[in-house]
Design an enzyme around this catalytic site. Sequence first.
Site, PDB file in Angstrom:
ATOM      1  N   ASN A  12       0.907  -1.165   0.000  1.00  0.00           N
ATOM      2  CA  ASN A  12       0.000   0.000   0.000  1.00  0.00           C
ATOM      3  C   ASN A  12       0.950   1.219   0.000  1.00  0.00           C
ATOM      4  OD1 ASN A  12      -2.649   0.887   2.405  1.00  0.00           O
ATOM      5  ND2 ASN A  12      -2.565   1.207   0.218  1.00  0.00           N
ATOM      6  N   CYS A  76      -5.008   5.540   8.554  1.00  0.00           N
ATOM      7  CA  CYS A  76      -4.397   4.647   7.566  1.00  0.00           C
ATOM      8  C   CYS A  76      -3.397   3.760   8.304  1.00  0.00           C
ATOM      9  CB  CYS A  76      -3.689   5.476   6.498  1.00  0.00           C
ATOM     10  SG  CYS A  76      -2.803   4.456   5.327  1.00  0.00           S
ATOM     11  N   GLY A  77      -3.719   2.488   8.441  1.00  0.00           N
ATOM     12  CA  GLY A  77      -2.883   1.590   9.241  1.00  0.00           C
ATOM     13  C   GLY A  77      -1.522   1.323   8.601  1.00  0.00           C
ATOM     14  N   ASN A  78      -1.518   0.993   7.303  1.00  0.00           N
ATOM     15  CA  ASN A  78      -0.236   0.719   6.642  1.00  0.00           C
ATOM     16  C   ASN A  78       0.609   1.992   6.613  1.00  0.00           C
ATOM     17  OD1 ASN A  78      -0.787  -1.990   6.055  1.00  0.00           O
ATOM     18  ND2 ASN A  78      -1.896  -1.449   4.185  1.00  0.00           N
ATOM     19  N   ASN A 175     -11.852   4.695  10.678  1.00  0.00           N
ATOM     20  CA  ASN A 175     -12.382   4.914   9.328  1.00  0.00           C
ATOM     21  C   ASN A 175     -13.354   3.764   9.008  1.00  0.00           C
ATOM     22  OD1 ASN A 175     -10.216   3.126   9.184  1.00  0.00           O
ATOM     23  ND2 ASN A 175      -9.630   3.711   7.138  1.00  0.00           N
ATOM     24  N   ASN A 211     -14.856   1.572   3.009  1.00  0.00           N
ATOM     25  CA  ASN A 211     -13.833   0.626   2.545  1.00  0.00           C
ATOM     26  C   ASN A 211     -14.452  -0.767   2.578  1.00  0.00           C
ATOM     27  OD1 ASN A 211     -11.373   2.488   2.480  1.00  0.00           O
ATOM     28  ND2 ASN A 211     -12.136   2.806   4.559  1.00  0.00           N
ATOM     29  N   ARG A 230     -12.035   3.175  -0.165  1.00  0.00           N
ATOM     30  CA  ARG A 230     -12.697   4.454  -0.424  1.00  0.00           C
ATOM     31  C   ARG A 230     -11.630   5.467  -0.857  1.00  0.00           C
ATOM     32  NH1 ARG A 230     -15.170   7.869   4.513  1.00  0.00           N
ATOM     33  NH2 ARG A 230     -13.002   7.748   5.183  1.00  0.00           N
ATOM     34  N   CYS A 238      -4.913  -3.001   2.784  1.00  0.00           N
ATOM     35  CA  CYS A 238      -5.428  -1.887   3.587  1.00  0.00           C
ATOM     36  C   CYS A 238      -5.245  -2.292   5.054  1.00  0.00           C
ATOM     37  CB  CYS A 238      -6.893  -1.648   3.255  1.00  0.00           C
ATOM     38  SG  CYS A 238      -7.656  -0.421   4.332  1.00  0.00           S
ATOM     39  N   GLY A 239      -4.415  -1.556   5.779  1.00  0.00           N
ATOM     40  CA  GLY A 239      -4.076  -1.936   7.158  1.00  0.00           C
ATOM     41  C   GLY A 239      -5.273  -1.917   8.096  1.00  0.00           C
ATOM     42  N   THR A 240      -6.074  -0.843   7.996  1.00  0.00           N
ATOM     43  CA  THR A 240      -7.256  -0.788   8.866  1.00  0.00           C
ATOM     44  C   THR A 240      -8.253  -1.867   8.445  1.00  0.00           C
ATOM     45  OG1 THR A 240      -7.990   1.049   7.462  1.00  0.00           O
ATOM     46  CG2 THR A 240      -7.115   1.624   9.646  1.00  0.00           C
TER      47      THR A 240
HETATM   48  N1  LIG Z   1      -4.778   2.327   3.230  1.00  0.00           N
HETATM   49  C1  LIG Z   1      -5.272   2.643   4.484  1.00  0.00           C
HETATM   50  C2  LIG Z   1      -6.626   3.271   4.593  1.00  0.00           C
HETATM   51  C3  LIG Z   1      -6.648   4.650   3.903  1.00  0.00           C
HETATM   52  C4  LIG Z   1      -7.910   5.412   4.111  1.00  0.00           C
HETATM   53  C5  LIG Z   1      -9.130   4.841   3.434  1.00  0.00           C
HETATM   54  N2  LIG Z   1      -9.018   4.821   2.015  1.00  0.00           N
HETATM   55  C6  LIG Z   1     -10.360   5.668   3.872  1.00  0.00           C
HETATM   56  O1  LIG Z   1     -10.797   6.571   3.140  1.00  0.00           O
HETATM   57  O2  LIG Z   1     -10.866   5.384   4.966  1.00  0.00           O
HETATM   58  C7  LIG Z   1      -4.927   1.642   5.562  1.00  0.00           C
HETATM   59  O3  LIG Z   1      -3.854   1.009   5.429  1.00  0.00           O
HETATM   60  O4  LIG Z   1      -5.602   1.562   6.578  1.00  0.00           O
END
Ligand SMILES: N[C@@H](CCC[C@H](N)C(=O)O)C(=O)O
EC number: 5.1.1.7
Length: 342
Positions: A12, A76-78, A175, A211, A230, A238-240
């Site tokens: 990511n 954003c976790g990652n 998020n 997401n 998203r 996506c980390g989260t």
């Molecule tokens: N890539 C991320 C999450 C980034 C935000 C996401 N697109 C949003 O709008 O909530 C992760 O690693 O968590």
Amino acid sequence: MITLEKVQGSGNSFFLLDQDLLPSALNENELSRLALALCPRKTGLTGGADGILAVTASPTPSIHVINADGSQASMCGNGLRTVARYLHDHYGFGQEGKRDTIDGSFHVSTLNANLQVRSVGNFAPGLPAYSVEISPVSFDSRSLPFTNLGRNRLINCSVPELLPDLRFTALSVPNPHVVSFMTQDQVQSDLLSSLGNRLNSPNPYFPNGVNVNFAHILGRNTLYVRTFERGVGLTNACGTGMSAASLCLVLTHPQMGEANQEITVYNPGGMVKTRVHYQEEEGTYTINLIGNATVTHLIELDESCLYHPPAQGSDLEKKKAKIKETAENTAYQDFVAKLPYH
Ligand SMILES: N[C@@H](CCC[C@H](N)C(=O)O)C(=O)O
């Protein structure tokens, strides 16, 4: 001249901008314009990225996350792992005198929460790794938000309005995410893009978008997760999202996932580890996300390019930016090549 880093966590990818190096920090509109110029895959800088991480170290460490489409994200976790590494390596956070606890952790403030982060050595040879806290968690419809689905919480529910044959959990971490468990064939199918696109265009259910995470249980405490993000679209990881899927595994498939145990989460970009914790007194959950924090490029450019980016970020490659690829990405590719799934 200023150095912008291109970084990635589980594939990511982001441009990491240190706002403290600038005469005046970029405001939200300027960050959004920069993301639209640098991030597109075809016309962006060095093949684009999934977003921008705007970091400040002073007076306290903080991060702003901008998605590739210029929208702002609460977390954003990652990305947070790469920011933790940047603050550790460039400002000494987590080191003697700049740590909150004996294990070297420190805090980074995000839009909604102040989160604990720490270095955890190497994930694989040549790959520095960080652990970051993912919280607060809520299942309340108002926290995502979602609406018109006839309930205030969706926990492993059939939701024909989304897709007829799958079950969904909706949660914010903070998020917004939906998570669904399914077969590996379904995870790899086009269903993810079609649902992701639908819920991230004007729709009656998720007014701010969401997401979307499709997950397959590979074994005990082992998942494969693919995400439509998203503000971005399909991403390597996506980390989260993987943290949210780990919590859903523990809650909805307790025979396959345990709290306080390491969960391995494979994804198209690589692999991370998670650990789900339950705080009994507060009745709350937190998740630890552990994985690589890799610097792939160092990009030296005139700071005026940040305030007034060209419409196409790739134009900077022609004369205005000096780009150096690091050796870390090779180490990362070697690590991914040895994984049983990706
Ligand atoms: N890539 C991320 C999450 C980034 C935000 C996401 N697109 C949003 O709008 O909530 C992760 O690693 O968590």
